[in-house]
Design a protein around this motif. Structure first.
Motif, short mmCIF file in Angstrom:
data_model
loop_
_atom_site.label_atom_id
_atom_site.label_comp_id
_atom_site.label_asym_id
_atom_site.label_seq_id
_atom_site.Cartn_x
_atom_site.Cartn_y
_atom_site.Cartn_z
N ALA A 22 0.85 -1.19 0.00
CA ALA A 22 0.00 0.00 0.00
C ALA A 22 0.88 1.24 0.00
CB ALA A 22 -0.93 0.01 1.22
N GLY A 23 0.35 2.34 -0.50
CA GLY A 23 1.12 3.57 -0.63
C GLY A 23 1.00 4.47 0.58
N THR A 24 1.06 5.78 0.34
CA THR A 24 1.04 6.79 1.39
C THR A 24 -0.21 6.68 2.25
OG1 THR A 24 2.33 8.32 0.02
CG2 THR A 24 1.06 9.27 1.83
N GLU A 25 -0.02 6.57 3.56
CA GLU A 25 -1.10 6.47 4.55
C GLU A 25 -2.01 5.26 4.31
OE1 GLU A 25 -3.22 10.14 4.96
OE2 GLU A 25 -1.46 11.23 5.66
N GLY A 26 -1.54 4.32 3.54
CA GLY A 26 -2.31 3.11 3.29
C GLY A 26 -2.20 2.12 4.43
N VAL A 27 -3.00 1.04 4.30
CA VAL A 27 -3.02 -0.03 5.29
C VAL A 27 -2.79 -1.35 4.56
CG1 VAL A 27 -4.37 -1.23 7.07
CG2 VAL A 27 -4.65 1.25 6.74
N GLY A 28 -1.91 -2.17 5.12
CA GLY A 28 -1.66 -3.46 4.49
C GLY A 28 -2.76 -4.47 4.80
N THR A 38 4.77 -10.61 3.65
CA THR A 38 5.53 -9.36 3.73
C THR A 38 4.59 -8.20 3.42
OG1 THR A 38 7.62 -10.39 3.07
CG2 THR A 38 7.42 -8.01 2.74
N ILE A 39 4.69 -7.15 4.23
CA ILE A 39 3.88 -5.94 4.02
C ILE A 39 4.81 -4.76 3.75
CG2 ILE A 39 2.23 -4.32 5.04
CD1 ILE A 39 1.14 -6.60 6.73
N ASP A 40 4.53 -4.03 2.67
CA ASP A 40 5.25 -2.79 2.36
C ASP A 40 4.23 -1.66 2.33
OD1 ASP A 40 8.26 -3.10 1.35
OD2 ASP A 40 7.16 -4.92 0.82
N VAL A 41 4.49 -0.61 3.13
CA VAL A 41 3.57 0.52 3.19
C VAL A 41 4.36 1.81 3.05
CG1 VAL A 41 1.82 1.70 4.56
CG2 VAL A 41 2.01 -0.77 4.70
N GLY A 42 3.86 2.73 2.24
CA GLY A 42 4.49 4.03 2.08
C GLY A 42 5.15 4.21 0.72
N ASP A 43 5.47 5.47 0.43
CA ASP A 43 6.07 5.80 -0.86
C ASP A 43 7.52 6.23 -0.75
OD1 ASP A 43 5.81 8.25 0.35
OD2 ASP A 43 4.76 9.22 -1.32
N GLY A 44 8.13 6.04 0.44
CA GLY A 44 9.49 6.48 0.66
C GLY A 44 9.57 7.82 1.36
N THR A 45 8.49 8.59 1.31
CA THR A 45 8.41 9.88 2.01
C THR A 45 7.46 9.78 3.20
OG1 THR A 45 8.86 11.11 -0.02
CG2 THR A 45 7.86 12.33 1.80
N GLY A 67 2.57 4.48 6.32
CA GLY A 67 1.18 4.25 6.71
C GLY A 67 1.15 3.24 7.84
N THR A 68 0.13 2.39 7.83
CA THR A 68 -0.04 1.38 8.87
C THR A 68 0.00 0.00 8.24
OG1 THR A 68 -1.42 2.87 10.20
CG2 THR A 68 -1.59 0.52 10.67
N ALA A 69 0.89 -0.84 8.72
CA ALA A 69 1.00 -2.17 8.14
C ALA A 69 -0.20 -3.04 8.50
CB ALA A 69 2.29 -2.84 8.60
N ALA A 96 1.77 -1.88 13.75
CA ALA A 96 0.45 -2.43 14.06
C ALA A 96 -0.29 -1.49 15.00
CB ALA A 96 0.57 -3.81 14.71
N ILE A 97 -1.55 -1.21 14.68
CA ILE A 97 -2.47 -0.50 15.58
C ILE A 97 -3.46 -1.52 16.11
CG2 ILE A 97 -4.30 1.22 15.74
CD1 ILE A 97 -2.85 2.87 13.64
N VAL A 98 -3.59 -1.57 17.44
CA VAL A 98 -4.42 -2.58 18.08
C VAL A 98 -5.50 -1.87 18.89
CG1 VAL A 98 -4.40 -4.71 19.44
CG2 VAL A 98 -2.29 -3.93 18.31
N THR A 99 -6.77 -2.16 18.60
CA THR A 99 -7.87 -1.41 19.20
C THR A 99 -8.41 -2.13 20.44
OG1 THR A 99 -9.45 -2.51 17.73
CG2 THR A 99 -8.52 -0.41 16.99
N ASN A 100 -9.39 -1.50 21.07
CA ASN A 100 -9.94 -1.94 22.35
C ASN A 100 -10.35 -3.41 22.34
OD1 ASN A 100 -11.07 -1.95 24.92
ND2 ASN A 100 -13.05 -1.19 24.18
#
Length: 373
Positions: free
Chosen positions: A96-102, A116-123, A126-128, A157-161
Motif C-alpha cells: 500500500a502507498g502513502t497512509e495506506g493499510v496493508g 511481507t507488508i510494504d507501506v508508504g512511498d518512501g516519504t 502508513g499502517t501495516a 500495528a495499531i491494536v484497538t480496544n
C-alpha cells in the motif's frame, strides 16, 4: 480467471468475496496500480466462508495506492486486504502507498500472518496492520513476517480496544522513517515475543499504548536512543522470560519502561497483570519480572514513572550515571483512571538493581506526591 484485475479507478472496494473458497486459479492478480493509481481502493474484502481448512489459498500479491481525501473531507483509505470475521492463515504479500493499510482485520477476525507488508512511498508511510473491534475484538499473530515502513509516521500495528496483536520472535519490522512499531488503544493487548525492530537510525518507539496492556515476553534489543515501551494510562510488563538490553544501542539516554499516569478504568480482555513473585494489591502500571540490562550504556533509566506506579521483582543492571527506577509526580500528567494519579516505586524483596559508578538505584523528585516511595 484473467491474469490481472485491469483498470479500476475511483474509491471503493475492488473485489469482494463472500462464502466462496478462493485460490490462485479462481482470482486474478490484484495490482490496482498497474493500470490506474489504486488510490482510495480496498483491494480485497473477505466475508463469510473463504478459508480452506484454516488457510487462505489465494496467495498472490495485493497492491493498492495511496489513501486520499474524499469529497466529504474524510479519508478514503487504501487497504490491501480487509477481513471480516475470518479465521486462519494469510500469506499474501501486501503493498500500500502513502497512509495506506496493508492488513485490516475486523469483526472478530483471528489471523496468523506470514507474508511481507510494504507501506508508504518512501516519504510518508502508513499502517501495516490494523487490528479492529467494530463489533467483536480481533486477533493477529505474526509468523515469520517482514514489515517495511517506507517513510515517516509509519506504524507496524495499531491494536484497538479488546483486540490482541502478537509479534513473534521470527518476524521483523524495518523502518525507513520515524514511527512506532506497535501501538495499542484502550483495552488492547500487545504481546511482544521478541521480534526484530530495525530503526535504521530513525526515531522509532518499539511499543506504545494508551489505556492498554503490553507484555514483553521474549528478549528485546534496543538499537538506538529511545524508549522500549511507553504507556499512557496503561500497563507495561517485562515477564520473567524476557531480557531487555541495549547492546546494539547507538546512543545513551535509553528508557526501558516509561509509564505516564495511572491505568484507565477500561480493563483489557486478558485483565491487568499482577506480579507473580510478590503478593501485592497495588495496581501497577510498570512491572519488571525479567531482566533489564543497560550496563553498557550511560544516562539510562530502566523504569521511568511519571505519576505512575512501578515495581521491580526481577533484575536491573544500570550503567554509569543511570537510574534503576526514576519516579516523579506531576499534577499535569493525564489522569484516565477515574481518580487522582498515585506515584509509587518499589524494589521488592526479590528485586535486584546492580549499579555502575555514579548510578542510582531509585530516585524520586517530589516527596509530596500522593502515594509511596
Amino acid at each position: 480467471s484473467t491474469s490481472t484485475i485491469g483498470k479500476v479507478s475511483g474509491h471503493g472496494v475492488g473485489v469482494l468475496i463472500e462464502d466462496i473458497l478462493i485460490d490462485n486459479n479462481k482470482l486474478m492478480d490484484l495490482d490496482y496500480t498497474a493500470s490506474s493509481t489504486g488510490n482510495g481502493i480496498i483491494g480485497l474484502v473477505l466475508k463469510g466462508n473463504t478459508f480452506n481448512a484454516g488457510n487462505l489459498d489465494y496467495t498472490k500479491d495485493i497492491t493498492v495506492g495511496n489513501t486520499e481525501a474524499s469529497n466529504s473531507g474524510l479519508k478514503d483509505y487504501a487497504v490491501a486486504l480487509y477481513t471480516d470475521a475470518q479465521q486462519g492463515t494469510v500469506s499474501n504479500n501486501l503493498i500500500a502507498g502513502t497512509e495506506g493499510v496493508g492488513l485490516f482485520a475486523e469483526n472478530g477476525s483471528i489471523l496468523t500472518y506470514s507474508g511481507t507488508i510494504d507501506v508508504g512511498d518512501g516519504t510518508t508511510s502508513g499502517t501495516a496492520i490494523y487490528v479492529g473491534n467494530t463489533t467483536t475484538p480481533s486477533t493477529v499473530t505474526l509468523n515469520g513476517s517482514t514489515i517495511n515502513l517506507n517513510g515517516t509516521s509509519g506504524v507496524g500495528a495499531i491494536v484497538t480496544n479488546g483486540s490482541t496483536f502478537t509479534f513473534d520472535a521470527a518476524s521483523t519490522m524495518n523502518f525507513y522513517g520515524d514511527g512506532v512499531a506497535m501501538y495499542g488503544i484502550g483495552g488492547s493487548n500487545i504481546i511482544d515475543n521478541g521480534g526484530t525492530v530495525n530503526g535504521n537510525g530513525n526515531a522509532v518507539e518499539r511499543l506504545r499504548t494508551q489505556g492498554g496492556r503490553i507484555d514483553i515476553v521474549g528478549n528485546s534489543v534496543l538499537e538506538q536512543k529511545g524508549i522500549l515501551a511507553h504507556s499512557v494510562a496503561g500497563q507495561v510488563n517485562v515477564m520473567p522470560t524476557a531480557t531487555v538490553n541495549g547492546i546494539n544501542a547507538t546512543a545513551d539516554k535509553v528508557i526501558g519502561i516509561y509509564a505516564e499516569g495511572n491505568r484507565t478504568t477500561a480493563t483489557p480482555a486478558s485483565g491487568w497483570y499482577s506480579p507473580t513473585l510478590v503478593a501485592t494489591a497495588t495496581p501497577y502500571e510498570a512491572i519488571n519480572e525479567g531482566t533489564i540490562d543497560f550496563s553498557n550504556l550511560n544516562n539510562t533509566a530502566a523504569m521511568y514513572l511519571d505519576s505512575a506506579r512501578g515495581i521491580n521483582t526481577g533484575t536491573m543492571k544500570i550503567g554509569e550515571e543511570g537510574v534503576g527506577i526514576y519516579g516523579s509526580y506531576n499534577t499535569n500528567t493525564i489522569a484516565l483512571g477515574g481518580t487522582v494519579n498515585q506515584m509509587e516505586m518499589l524494589n521488592a524483596s526479590t528485586g535486584t538493581i546492580e549499579l555502575a559508578k555514579k548510578a542510582i538505584g531509585m530516585y524520586g523528585d517530589e516527596t509530596t506526591a500522593p502515594g509511596a516511595y
